[in-house]
Design an enzyme around this catalytic site. Structure first.
Site, PDB file in Angstrom:
ATOM      1  N   HIS A  27      -9.248  -0.075   8.589  1.00  0.00           N
ATOM      2  CA  HIS A  27      -8.359  -1.235   8.944  1.00  0.00           C
ATOM      3  C   HIS A  27      -7.264  -1.419   7.878  1.00  0.00           C
ATOM      4  O   HIS A  27      -6.936  -2.282   7.676  1.00  0.00           O
ATOM      5  CB  HIS A  27      -9.022  -2.503   9.421  1.00  0.00           C
ATOM      6  CG  HIS A  27      -9.478  -2.231  10.848  1.00  0.00           C
ATOM      7  ND1 HIS A  27     -11.015  -1.551  11.079  1.00  0.00           N
ATOM      8  CD2 HIS A  27      -9.294  -2.496  12.068  1.00  0.00           C
ATOM      9  CE1 HIS A  27     -10.947  -1.364  12.242  1.00  0.00           C
ATOM     10  NE2 HIS A  27     -10.209  -2.112  12.923  1.00  0.00           N
ATOM     11  N   CYS A  77       4.577  11.903  12.928  1.00  0.00           N
ATOM     12  CA  CYS A  77       3.886  11.446  12.172  1.00  0.00           C
ATOM     13  C   CYS A  77       4.444  10.639  10.818  1.00  0.00           C
ATOM     14  O   CYS A  77       3.977  10.030   9.941  1.00  0.00           O
ATOM     15  CB  CYS A  77       2.475  12.110  11.674  1.00  0.00           C
ATOM     16  SG  CYS A  77       1.707  12.778  12.908  1.00  0.00           S
ATOM     17  N   GLU A 114      -8.911  14.005  12.208  1.00  0.00           N
ATOM     18  CA  GLU A 114      -7.748  12.957  12.267  1.00  0.00           C
ATOM     19  C   GLU A 114      -7.727  12.508  13.624  1.00  0.00           C
ATOM     20  O   GLU A 114      -7.729  11.627  13.885  1.00  0.00           O
ATOM     21  CB  GLU A 114      -6.522  13.535  11.801  1.00  0.00           C
ATOM     22  CG  GLU A 114      -6.372  13.337  10.194  1.00  0.00           C
ATOM     23  CD  GLU A 114      -4.786  13.229   9.984  1.00  0.00           C
ATOM     24  OE1 GLU A 114      -3.835  13.542  10.850  1.00  0.00           O
ATOM     25  OE2 GLU A 114      -4.280  12.891   8.967  1.00  0.00           O
TER      26      GLU A 114
END
Ligand SMILES: Nc1nc2c(c(=O)[nH]1)N=C([C@H](O)[C@H](O)COP(=O)(O)OP(=O)(O)OP(=O)(O)O)CN2
Ligand SMILES: [Zn+2]
Length: 157
Positions: A83, A33, A144
Site C-alpha cells: 500500500h 505504465c 507484476e
C-alpha cells in the site's frame, strides 16, 4: 545414533510465497505504465541449505523455519512496500512523490526505476543480508501481473 538418512546431508530448496499491493510509476517510460498504477505483486522466495539433523534441535528436519523466512521478507519488503507508491527518487519524479507525501500518502523513494527487474535486485539484497548462516538465497520470482514476471537466480549473480 547412526545417520540412516544420508540424503539429509544434501541441499534442499524451500519456498515461501508473499503478496503485496503496491503502486508504481515509471519515469520517462514510453507506454501506459508512465501513469501511476498499482499491481497485486506476487513474490516467490526460495532459499537453500541443509536440513537440521539433530533430535535435540526444535528445528530438526528444517532448512530454516518457514516462519523465519516470513518474518524477514515481511519486515524487509512486504510491510515496507505494501500500500505504498514506489517512485524513482533519483529522477524528476521525486517532486511527484513529495507532493503525495505532503498529502499523507505512503511514498517509497527508490534509488532505481521501479520495474520488476530492479525490484528483484532490491529484494535480493535485502533478503540476503538477513538470512541466517548456512542458508542462502537461491531464487526469486516477482509477478507484476498474472502474465508478467521476472526471476532472479543465484547462479546468475
Ligand atoms: N521488462 C519490463 N517491462 C515492463 C515492466 C517491467 O517492470 N519490466 N512494467 C510495466 C508496467 O509497470 C506494467 O507491469 C505493465 O506490464 P504489462 O505486462 O505490459 O501489463 P498488461 O496490463 O498488459 O499485463 P497483462 O497481464 O498481460 O494484462 C511495463 N513493462
Ligand atoms: Zn506496473
Amino acid at each position: 545414533m547412526q545417520n540412516e538418512f544420508p540424503y539429509l546431508c544434501s541441499m534442499i530448496r524451500i519456498t515461501k510465497i508473499f503478496t503485496f499491493e503496491t503502486a508504481h510509476v515509471l519515469y520517462n517510460y514510453d507506454g501506459k505504465c508512465k501513469n501511476m498504477h498499482g499491481h497485486s505483486y506476487k513474490l516467490f522466495v526460495t532459499v537453500k541449505g541443509k536440513p537440521v539433523n539433530d533430535l535435540e534441535n526444535p528445528k530438526n528436519g528444517m532448512v530454516v523455519d518457514f516462519g523465519d523466512i516470513k518474518d524477514i521478507v515481511k519486515s524487509e519488503i512486504v510491510d515496507v512496500w505494501d500500500h505504498a507508491v514506489l517512485i524513482n527518487g533519483v529522477s524528476p519524479h521525486r517532486e511527484l512523490g513529495e507532493g503525495l507525501e505532503n498529502q499523507g500518502h505512503k511514498v517509497i523513494y527508490c534509488t532505481f526505476q521501479p520495474t520488476c527487474e530492479n525490484m528483484l535486485y532490491a529484494i535480493a539484497a535485502k533478503v540476503k543480508s538477513k538470512l541466517p548462516e548456512g542458508i542462502s538465497l537461491a531464487y526469486l520470482k516477482l509477478h507484476e501481473t498474472e502474465n508478467s514476471y521476472g526471476e532472479w537466480f543465484a547462479e546468475d549473480n
